[in-house]
Design an enzyme around this catalytic site. Structure first.
Site, short mmCIF file in Angstrom:
data_model
loop_
_atom_site.label_atom_id
_atom_site.label_comp_id
_atom_site.label_asym_id
_atom_site.label_seq_id
_atom_site.Cartn_x
_atom_site.Cartn_y
_atom_site.Cartn_z
N CYS A 170 0.59 6.31 -21.72
CA CYS A 170 0.80 5.47 -22.90
C CYS A 170 1.56 4.20 -22.52
O CYS A 170 1.74 3.32 -23.36
CB CYS A 170 1.50 6.23 -24.01
N VAL A 226 20.58 -17.37 -3.50
CA VAL A 226 21.39 -18.19 -2.59
C VAL A 226 20.93 -19.64 -2.70
O VAL A 226 19.74 -19.93 -2.59
CB VAL A 226 21.27 -17.67 -1.15
N HIS A 284 2.91 3.53 8.32
CA HIS A 284 1.84 3.40 9.32
C HIS A 284 2.26 4.05 10.64
O HIS A 284 3.44 4.11 10.96
CB HIS A 284 1.54 1.92 9.57
N SER A 309 0.81 -1.23 0.00
CA SER A 309 0.00 0.00 0.00
C SER A 309 0.83 1.27 0.00
O SER A 309 0.28 2.36 -0.06
CB SER A 309 -0.94 0.03 1.20
#
Lengths: 494, 414
Positions: A445, A173, A52, A48
């Site tokens: 575009c 790894v 926070h 998001s």
């Protein structure tokens, strides 16, 4: 050939990059290994994009401590690293009176976690703040902020490299052996030796732990899909709009988040998936997201959606259990010298800088930390050309004619800015890498005009043939060959 | 910042921009300047190496670059000045243009402006296909650029979504270059491209066209590995049991073109939600006095000839405006009636003959296009074949407008 390091960080997400940068404050040889062709390609780039405040994480949890600490660091960090950051504030909106006790609970949690300025406001106050939003009451968190998570991750990585850290890309790894003081890590870019290892592999942290023989972790992938709303509708909301979190849910509920670039994000869903690589979007979830968002914002229209994406949460709780687990940040007793960061889901982006400080402290338990006298916390980037007033644009073009060549018409990105992105400090040579650093091809575009031009500039600047170009690394090839080659290779039935 | 004054400024150096510039000079404007973002004049024609351009105006089938050269030569002959690699960053309603190039930023004050920015392709995002986001999803125009101008092949096994003209042309090009074009899927019950392109680009190469069919999912994490096709029912849902996976490495999108009007918005030009281009009168003047438009920025054309004819009108009007400071008022509103999706221009003065452009809502045949003012018929035109893919261009002579009063409607009737 193998290289000797003090600390090897596995994983180039925002957490791994924050750790590399934090450790570069000290006289330590640090290497970061990332399996993709760029940093921030996993969960870090697909969320998001919110810093926070810390009112929906349990009091006393590791999450709460690191969330609140991380949020406090962001303002200064973004200023140092030239990453755009905006405190737009957040409203958690109760649609009905019976949801108000939930808001009070959130506020109480936030207050105890040390979040400042939380306030419960009524319907009129909501409308004054957000004329398009209707609700009964809301929790207002004025310090909640938005950032661009992939630019943040890139900035941390670039600053780490500038301060002496090594970042190896395309370096999955495949084996970890040895013990504290003498680990051997086999990767796609050869073997490195390191005294300590930090497992910041996000979704794959359980896998990386197992490579080292630590079998105690299990991560369940939980997909979250988002819709991106056209910039033309950016005036619909000013701050973040969240619902009251669904009980026992796996996410925070479908919310509306303005982005730093002027779009609105809508999402995420929360759906456990079988494969950690299944970040496909679906038509069904797109419909649900739109319906849920329209509960708060009836003015929203499905035609406003410009595109969709999905990210995957690294959950430490299964779908049968539900809810959230706490962050796990620990050295497993069976393998000292390797620190595991497991289940760093939301608010991991917010917590990253604070997690990095914890990791530095842990390193300090194993070897003395001495300040790196050459450490420079700043990574100064000039402001984007399109954001500048005309007079400043004119003087930039006068100094550097490459500023006068607009490569990306939709986002007004100049040749000078594209060149800087092509010659990026991490040596990322993918079209996607240039896109995320300069915003070319990200406009309306979607690269219809500038995509081919950027690709051609990469050929010229890097001396690479077109046929080696990729979107984001091996496998994502752009060209099957030249046209004449194709005719011979495919030899059509005549 | 340097400031200069011109009579007519043209934004865009494709065929429409060049045609407008030449017409403005020929109509008497002295200082005409054309501003082009790209490295050369000609716009998208430069990548159209197939022939078929110019059949209406020049009565021959030219290639794109040949067609462009005609107007490049006319620009030289008429003395239009032009600047390449030059982008207009801003346009005010007072016709002040902020222009950027490596030589610096400058301001151009124009007595009249003609907007000829052309159009852009609709993308995957705009049609919202779910699934992964791998490399290998290209719009048709981008593939055309890579293939024709850079000799680069974007893939070996190709599915084309959308039956727009550029996609059809590329189906043929890809096949000729050795790629396998597996099919063209079109969500509508009829093709979006011209009939001649269906025949010459698909039928001649045995490429199947599936109507009422679309891509419902894209597969592949790094590169496209396949797409799921499905039939779409009359109400928009997937017909059960019709989903099927087609293995391919490339998805080519030819799903529509959108007039480019970001600059028009900055000048506060009113746009039509139907065409995506500005609302204009019969002088091709927009809602902002002295600002004119033509070509694909005004409405998406199927034929460059019609775009250029329109642009010549816009260029000549701009010259008139630049010299006289005004044009006859256009107060007769034009409305699309039964069977007509849109009509351009949307306003007419009624004092001059007008070439109306329009598209029908759905395919039909042997019908009339009828122009009316409050019940009085101004003109009726027989059309043997009506298709949304084919723009109709019908002239109404100036004297006809006197036959009625009030708004003018255009409809399809018997």
């Amino acid at each position: 050939m193998s290289q000797e390091y003090d600390v090897a960080v596995v994983g180039g997400g925002v957490v791994g990059c924050a750790i590399a940068r934090e450790l570069s404050r000290y006289q330590l040889k640090v290497v970061l290994l990332e399996k993709e062709s760029d940093v921030g390609r996993g969960t870090s780039g697909k969320n998001s994009a919110v810093v926070h405040t810390g009112f929906n994480v349990p009091v006393g949890s590791v999450k709460a401590r690191l969330n609140v600490a991380g949020a406090r660091m962001y303002g200064e960090l973004c200023a140092q690293l030239s990453v755009p950051f905006k405190r737009v504030g957040k409203l958690v909106v109760a649609l009905t009176p019976d949801q108000v006790p939930e808001l009070e609970k959130l506020k109480a949690t936030g207050d105890r976690n040390g979040v400042s300025a939380l306030e419960i406001i009524g319907g009129d106050a909501i409308r004054r703040m957000e004329p398009n939003i209707s609700g009964y009451a809301a929790l207002h968190a004025p310090t909640a902020a938005i950032i661009c998570p992939f630019r943040m991750t890139i900035a941390l990585a670039e600053n780490a490299v500038a301060n002496g850290a090594t970042i190896l890309l395309d370096a999955p790894v495949t084996a970890i052996s040895g013990k504290a003081g003498a680990f051997r890590i086999t990767s796609g870019q050869g073997t490195v030796r390191s005294k300590l290892v930090v497992n910041a592999a996000g979704l794959y942290a359980d896998h990386v732990a197992r490579l080292a023989g630590v079998r105690r972790y299990k991560i369940w992938p939980c997909r979250g899909e988002y819709l991106i709303i056209d910039k033309a509708r950016s005036d619909l909301i000013h701050g973040m709009i969240y619902p009251v979190p669904p009980k026992g849910g796996s996410g925070l509920g479908v919310h509306l988040t303005p982005t730093i670039d002027g779009n609105i994000l809508l999402g995420p869903s929360a759906e456990y998936v079988r494969s950690k690589s299944n970040d496909a979007t679906t038509a069904a979830v797109a419909r649900t997201l739109m319906q849920e968002a329209q509960q708060f914002l009836p003015a929203l229209n499905p035609r406003d959606v410009i595109t969709a994406y999905a990210g995957i949460r690294p959950k430490t709780v299964s779908s049968a259990v539900g809810g959230f687990g706490d962050f796990i940040i620990e050295e497993a007793p069976e393998l000292p010298g390797m620190l595991h960061l497991v289940g760093i889901e939301s608010p991991g982006l917010t917590a990253a800088p604070a997690i990095a400080q914890d990791v530095a402290q842990w390193v300090g338990l194993h070897q003395p930390l001495q300040a790196n006298p050459a450490f420079h916390p700043e990574r100064k980037l000039p402001a984007p050309f399109h954001e500048l007033p005309t007079e400043q644009q004119a003087s930039l073009v006068a100094q550097d004619p490459d500023y006068g060549q607009i490569v990306c018409r939709c986002e007004t990105v100049t040749r000078s800015e594209v060149l800087r992105a092509i010659h990026n400090p991490l040596g990322v040579h993918t079209l996607g890498g240039v896109k995320y650093r300069s915003r070319v091809t990200m406009g309306r575009c979607q690269g219809g005009f500038c995509g081919p031009r950027v690709e051609e500039m990469m050929e010229e600047e890097l001396g690479l043939p077109a046929t080696t170009m990729t979107q984001r690394g091996p496998g994502s090839w752009l060209f099957a060959g030249t046209t004449k080659e194709l005719r011979t290779a495919c030899a059509p039935k005549l | 910042m340097r400031t200069e004054a011109v009579d007519v400024a043209i934004v865009g150096g494709g065929p429409s921009g060049m045609a407008a510039a030449v017409a403005a000079r020929r109509a008497g404007a002295e200082k005409v300047v054309l501003l082009e973002r790209g490295e050369q004049l000609g716009g998208i024609l430069n990548q159209c190496i197939h022939d078929g351009f110019g059949t209406k105006v020049f009565e021959q089938a030219l290639t794109g670059p040949e067609y462009a050269q005609i107007y490049i030569d006319r620009m030289e002959e008429t003395g239009v000045s032009y600047a390449l690699n030059t982008m207009v960053l801003d346009l005010s309603p007072e016709r002040e243009l902020t222009v950027c190039s490596s030589q610096g930023l400058r301001q151009i004050n124009a007595k009249a402006v003609v907007l000829c920015m052309g159009c852009r392709e609709r993308t995957r995002g705009a049609i919202r296909i779910p699934g992964h986001r791998p490399a290998g999803v290209y719009t048709a125009g981008v593939v055309q650029y890579y293939m024709n101008l850079r000799n680069l092949a974007v893939g070996r096994r190709v599915v084309i979504l959308g039956s727009g003209d550029v996609g059809l042309i590329m189906a043929r090009r890809l096949t000729l270059e050795g790629a396998q074009v597996l099919c063209v899927a079109e969500i509508l019950p009829y093709p979006s491209g011209l009939a001649r392109n269906i025949v010459q680009c698909l039928d001649d190469f045995d490429i199947p066209l599936y109507l009422r069919t679309t891509v419902v999912e894209i597969h592949g994490r790094d590169r496209v590995t396949g797409v799921t096709l499905a039939q779409i029912g009359p109400h928009g849902g997937i017909v059960p049991g019709t989903k099927r996976l087609v293995e391919c490495d490339t998805l080519l999108l030819s799903v529509g073109l959108i007039p480019e009007n970001e600059l028009s918005k900055k000048a506060r030009v009113a746009l039509s939600p139907v065409t995506g281009g500005p609302v204009v009168d019969d002088h091709l003047q927009t809602s902002v006095p002295g600002v004119f438009t033509a070509g694909n920025a005004l409405q998406v054309h199927d034929l460059v000839d019609y775009a250029c004819l329109e642009a010549e009108r816009a260029g000549a009007s701009a010259a008139r405006y630049a010299m006289a400071g005004r044009l006859p008022a256009a107060e007769i509103a034009v409305r699309p009636g039964q069977g007509i999706r849109y009509v351009v221009p949307q306003l007419v003065s009624g004092t001059e003959s007008v070439d109306f452009s329009m598209r029908v809502v759905s395919p039909d045949h042997d019908r009339y296009v009828i122009f009316r003012r409050d019940g009085h018929e101004l003109r009726r035109m027989k059309e043997n074949v009506l298709a949304p893919a084919s723009m109709l261009r019908i002239r109404v002579r100036s004297d006809r407008f006197q036959r009625g009063a009030g708004e003018l409607t255009v409809e399809v009737g018997a």
